[in-house]
Design a protein around this motif. Structure first.
Motif, short mmCIF file in Angstrom:
data_model
loop_
_atom_site.label_atom_id
_atom_site.label_comp_id
_atom_site.label_asym_id
_atom_site.label_seq_id
_atom_site.Cartn_x
_atom_site.Cartn_y
_atom_site.Cartn_z
N LEU A 31 41.79 29.50 37.35
CA LEU A 31 42.28 29.68 38.72
C LEU A 31 42.68 28.35 39.35
O LEU A 31 43.41 28.33 40.35
CB LEU A 31 41.21 30.35 39.57
CG LEU A 31 40.88 31.80 39.21
CD1 LEU A 31 39.64 32.26 39.94
CD2 LEU A 31 42.05 32.73 39.51
N GLU A 32 42.18 27.26 38.81
CA GLU A 32 42.51 25.94 39.35
C GLU A 32 43.80 25.37 38.78
O GLU A 32 44.24 24.30 39.19
CB GLU A 32 41.35 24.98 39.05
CG GLU A 32 40.04 25.42 39.71
CD GLU A 32 38.85 24.58 39.29
OE1 GLU A 32 39.05 23.63 38.49
OE2 GLU A 32 37.72 24.86 39.75
N SER B 194 37.11 31.50 34.86
CA SER B 194 37.50 31.22 36.24
C SER B 194 38.12 29.83 36.41
O SER B 194 38.80 29.58 37.41
CB SER B 194 36.31 31.37 37.18
OG SER B 194 35.44 30.25 37.12
N ARG C 105 35.43 27.91 45.60
CA ARG C 105 36.87 27.69 45.53
C ARG C 105 37.61 28.28 46.73
O ARG C 105 38.61 27.72 47.18
CB ARG C 105 37.44 28.32 44.25
CG ARG C 105 37.04 27.63 42.97
CD ARG C 105 37.83 28.20 41.80
NE ARG C 105 37.44 27.57 40.56
CZ ARG C 105 36.67 28.13 39.62
NH1 ARG C 105 36.23 29.36 39.81
NH2 ARG C 105 36.35 27.47 38.53
N VAL D 84 39.77 37.68 40.46
CA VAL D 84 41.00 37.38 41.17
C VAL D 84 41.03 37.93 42.59
O VAL D 84 42.01 37.69 43.31
CB VAL D 84 42.24 37.92 40.40
CG1 VAL D 84 42.35 37.28 39.03
CG2 VAL D 84 42.19 39.45 40.27
N ASN E 126 33.74 31.14 42.21
CA ASN E 126 34.79 31.33 43.21
C ASN E 126 34.29 31.12 44.63
O ASN E 126 35.08 30.86 45.55
CB ASN E 126 35.40 32.73 43.11
CG ASN E 126 36.41 32.84 41.98
OD1 ASN E 126 36.64 31.87 41.25
ND2 ASN E 126 37.00 34.00 41.83
N THR F 52 42.74 36.25 45.73
CA THR F 52 43.64 35.18 45.29
C THR F 52 45.06 35.74 45.16
O THR F 52 45.29 36.94 45.33
CB THR F 52 43.20 34.61 43.94
OG1 THR F 52 43.57 35.51 42.88
CG2 THR F 52 41.70 34.37 43.89
N GLY G 241 47.88 34.54 36.26
CA GLY G 241 46.96 35.67 36.28
C GLY G 241 46.41 35.97 34.90
O GLY G 241 46.48 35.15 33.98
N TYR G 242 45.87 37.18 34.76
CA TYR G 242 45.10 37.56 33.57
C TYR G 242 45.41 39.00 33.16
O TYR G 242 45.89 39.80 33.95
CB TYR G 242 43.61 37.51 33.86
CG TYR G 242 43.02 36.21 34.35
CD1 TYR G 242 42.30 35.37 33.49
CD2 TYR G 242 43.13 35.83 35.69
CE1 TYR G 242 41.73 34.20 33.95
CE2 TYR G 242 42.55 34.66 36.16
CZ TYR G 242 41.84 33.85 35.28
OH TYR G 242 41.26 32.69 35.75
N ARG H 166 46.59 35.62 42.27
CA ARG H 166 46.76 35.81 40.83
C ARG H 166 46.76 37.29 40.50
O ARG H 166 46.02 38.09 41.08
CB ARG H 166 45.66 35.09 40.05
CG ARG H 166 45.48 33.61 40.43
CD ARG H 166 46.75 32.80 40.27
NE ARG H 166 46.60 31.46 40.84
CZ ARG H 166 46.20 30.39 40.15
NH1 ARG H 166 45.91 30.50 38.87
NH2 ARG H 166 46.10 29.22 40.74
#
Length: 733
Positions: free
Chosen positions: A226-227, A223, A446, A272, A443, A275, A233-234, A277
């Protein structure tokens, strides 16, 4: 008719392949990830582009054929001191080649990778995938790691096996180093693409799930990526190899492929969710372990496929890695000697599925069974607690990567893979019909409102820790607004003692649980039970979560705590939260029905679905008016009552990419493309019965074909041989 109007630019489906284009594995997905940086990289990119694919590049970020870097040919300095090493001082090797170690991601290594990847930007790829940033928990002993420890912590390096604090800090550093490396590579190459070509390039990280990395004892950024603004993305690398890792439920250790996959895909969806992403779910019709039969591969593929489709917030898929090993490989025969290539029926089924996956972006979804959604919070820090000073040197140097059957390992090593605290919180609920979703705790700090979709959350700090105190403010607010939180733990975890925010400075909490309870306004010495907190509730069970995996009585205690917390929260806000125990899970996504019946559940009764369905896991796209699933079985169906359109021709499913569709007064026609050597099936809903079907290969004469009309469903089944250059099909009334 979205399957008839697919645009490759949407990148809904793709695969990775290290070889050049070949018609036998031209799967007709939207994109292909050319794997590996080598002398023929540009040629491979050009070959796939010429066949109409959107082209990405994928390369390993923690290992690769980087001997010229290791041996000093790049900058005049040997870099073997950057190989990950275990407690014995041995390099940790990828695969079996002694000159391909896993790397400590230093600044020099990041800059080397940047230069290696730059030619792919020049070659015009649309995106780059930096695969598997992995640092093994038994690592942390190489000179490069010691240097980075001293820079990061401003204190002398400590052997990770010396104390739990040293182990925890070593793992935190490992995650930081790969975060730094990915940030450096992505930022540098995004700027390069902008400056030199005036275009955007995207970066993705194919990674195992947080669940699997923790179970296999690997540290990765997960995670934290994500910053990074440079990471877009993944890919969720979940497949039979990860999901077949045994776990313990009711004291029994065995493979639970469907359940494990369901949890793995769940944490990747939640990684995700909410988000911007992108996430692709990976499936693999075989596995890295080449010793299984096609029958075994198919069974476990279906389990992972259906598990993934029960998570409707993701609708992009890597349909397979390495199609060459699927369509050209041979594997042991079922019940006999020798090896065999892919059975024709399985090849057709795979083609049906991978094209169906391109239609999973369905806004209309609903559970058809009463599966209450329960979130089980999971943090990146779970990876930091997967080695312990009390374990033997042999155990702390143990490495498992899924290339062999875990059940063949010795009992000591099998136990290292159990990770019973997590499965103790999830399997007792999932096995009784709760739609358990592992929720990324990190998250919650976040993204505002990240927890809002959940009404019930389960939490334990006996196998992970919160990385900031602010997470507890978010959790406390969520509970007070009406959430039901179940905390499970007896405070026995050694890692409560690590140097972290809850016991530093003015804070003097014995564990993060004590700080959480203070934020909730309840006593740290709270007795087990259920308590109102604002409009919500807190249930506290003073049992170690591993016991819930080992002891059926502890598992039942967990279920009762969850039910009691739901009841308390419902009473406080006059809104019912209800858990109906069941052994089945059925989700509708548009016209698609995804179903599974669980083993080891509340009962062994089968599930029967009645209606008009097309079985998407059958080579002939069989039409069924009833589908019965026994425990341990799954289904993927097309509900004919939900065929889109105005009564005209509609494509239900096809084992090809269907293009050029045209409907006329005397019938309809289309072009079909698929891998050479496979037999295709296509089923269409029709307003009338066809009288003839003609099939022609490219630039060849048309031949009349045999077709099957199913009057009750008003559908026609057409069979033909796939060709990458297209087959023309004409249907006449």
């Amino acid at each position: 008719m979205s399957l008839l109007a697919r645009k490759r630019e949407r990148e809904l489906t793709g695969f990775q392949e290290g070889g050049p284009y070949h018609p036998s594995y031209d799967l007709q997905t939207d994109f292909v990830m050319v794997y590996g940086i080598g002398k023929n990289m540009q040629e491979r990119i050009r070959g796939w582009k010429e066949k109409g694919y959107v082209v990405h590049l994928m390369t390993g970020v923690s290992w690769g054929g980087y001997q010229h870097y290791l041996n000093g040919e790049v900058d005049g300095r040997q870099h073997w001191d950057e190989a990950q090493k275990n407690r014995r001082g041995e390099p940790i090797i990828h695969g079996t080649s002694a000159d391909i170690p896993y790397m400590v991601p230093t600044i020099a290594y990041a800059d080397f990778l940047t230069e290696q990847i730059r030619p792919a930007v020049d070659a015009g790829v649309e995106a780059i995938h930096l695969e598997e940033p992995e640092f093994w928990v038994e690592g942390g002993y190489s000179d490069a790691f010691k240097r980075d420890w001293e820079i990061y912590y401003r204190e002398p390096w400590q052997p990770p096996h010396a104390t739990v604090d040293a182990q925890y800090r070593a793992s935190k550093l490992k995650a930081h180093l790969y975060t730094r490396t990915l940030d450096r590579i992505c930022s540098a190459l995004k700027e390069y693409a902008k400056v030199k070509y005036g275009r955007d390039i995207r970066f993705y990280v194919p990674t195992h799930s947080l669940i699997n990395y923790t179970q296999w004892r690997i540290v990765s950024p997960e995670s934290k990526l994500l910053e990074l603004p440079g990471v877009d993305g993944y890919i969720a690398q979940v497949w039979t190899g990860t999901a077949q890792t045994p776990n313990v439920y009711n004291g029994v250790r065995k493979e639970r492929t469907f359940e494990t996959a369901f949890l793995e895909y769940g944490i990747m969806q939640e990684l995700v969710r909410g988000t911007d992403r992108r996430m692709w779910f990976l499936h693999d019709p075989i596995a890295d372990d080449p010793k299984h039969t096609w029958h075994d591969y198919r069974q476990n593929y279906i389990r992972t496929l259906v598990a993934s489709l029960l998570h409707p917030h993701v609708s992009r898929y890597e349909v397979c890695p390495w199609p060459r090993r699927i369509y050209q490989g041979t594997y042991p025969k079922q019940g006999g000697d020798g090896r065999e290539g892919i059975p024709a029926a399985y090849a057709t089924e795979l083609q049906i599925v991978l094209h169906t996956l391109a239609d999973m972006d369905q806004p209309d979804t609903e559970w058809l069974t009463d599966n209450v959604q329960v979130g089980v919070l999971l943090a990146d820090s779970a990876m930091y607690q997967r080695n312990h000073p009390e374990w033997s040197e042999e155990a702390t140097a143990f490495k498992y990567d899924g290339t062999e059957v875990a059940s063949a390992l010795g009992s000591e090593f099998m136990e290292l893979l159990d990770w019973s605290p997590f499965y103790g919180l999830t399997l007792p609920l999932l096995k009784h019909g709760a739609a358990v979703r592992p929720v990324q705790l990190d998250n919650a700090g976040r993204f505002a409102g990240y927890l809002d979709d959940y009404k019930v959350l389960v939490l334990s700090y006996e196998y992970m820790k919160p990385e900031s105190s602010g997470l507890h403010n978010v959790l406390a607010e969520w509970v007070k607004e009406g959430g039901a939180l179940i905390y499970v733990g007896d405070g026995s975890d050694d890692f409560h003692q690590v140097r972290e925010w809850w016991n530093q400075g003015a804070k003097a909490y014995a564990s993060p649980k004590e700080h959480l309870f203070a934020c909730l306004g309840v006593s740290a010495a709270l007795e087990p039970g259920v308590y109102p907190v604002g409009k919500g509730s807190l249930a506290y069970a003073d049992v170690h979560p591993a016991q819930c995996a080992l002891d059926p009585a502890a598992a039942e205690r967990l279920r009762l705590a969850v039910d009691a917390a739901m009841t308390q929260a419902s009473a406080a806000k006059d809104a019912a939260l209800r858990w109906q125990a069941t052994n089945s899970m059925v989700l509708r996504r548009g016209p698609y029905i995804i179903a599974a019946v669980l083993e080891e559940s509340v009962h062994d009764e089968p599930l029967t679905l009645r209606g008009a369905y097309v079985d998407l896991l059958s080579a002939d796209l069989a039409v069924r008016d009833a589908v019965t699933l026994a425990p341990g079985q799954q289904a993927l169906l097309y509900d004919l009552s939900r065929v889109a359109g105005d009564g005209g021709v509609a494509l239900v499913a096809a084992a090809s990419r269907v293009e050029g569709f045209g409907e006329r007064e005397d019938g309809f026609s289309f072009l079909a493309r698929g891998p050479e050597g496979t037999l295709a099936s296509a089923r269409f809903r029709c307003p009338r019965e066809p009288q003839a079907v003609f099939i022609a290969a490219a630039e060849g004469p048309a031949e009349q074909a045999v077709f099957e009309w199913h009057a009750e469903s008003a559908t026609v089944l057409i069979r033909y041989a796939n060709r990458p250059e297209s087959v023309s099909v004409e249907v006449r009334w």
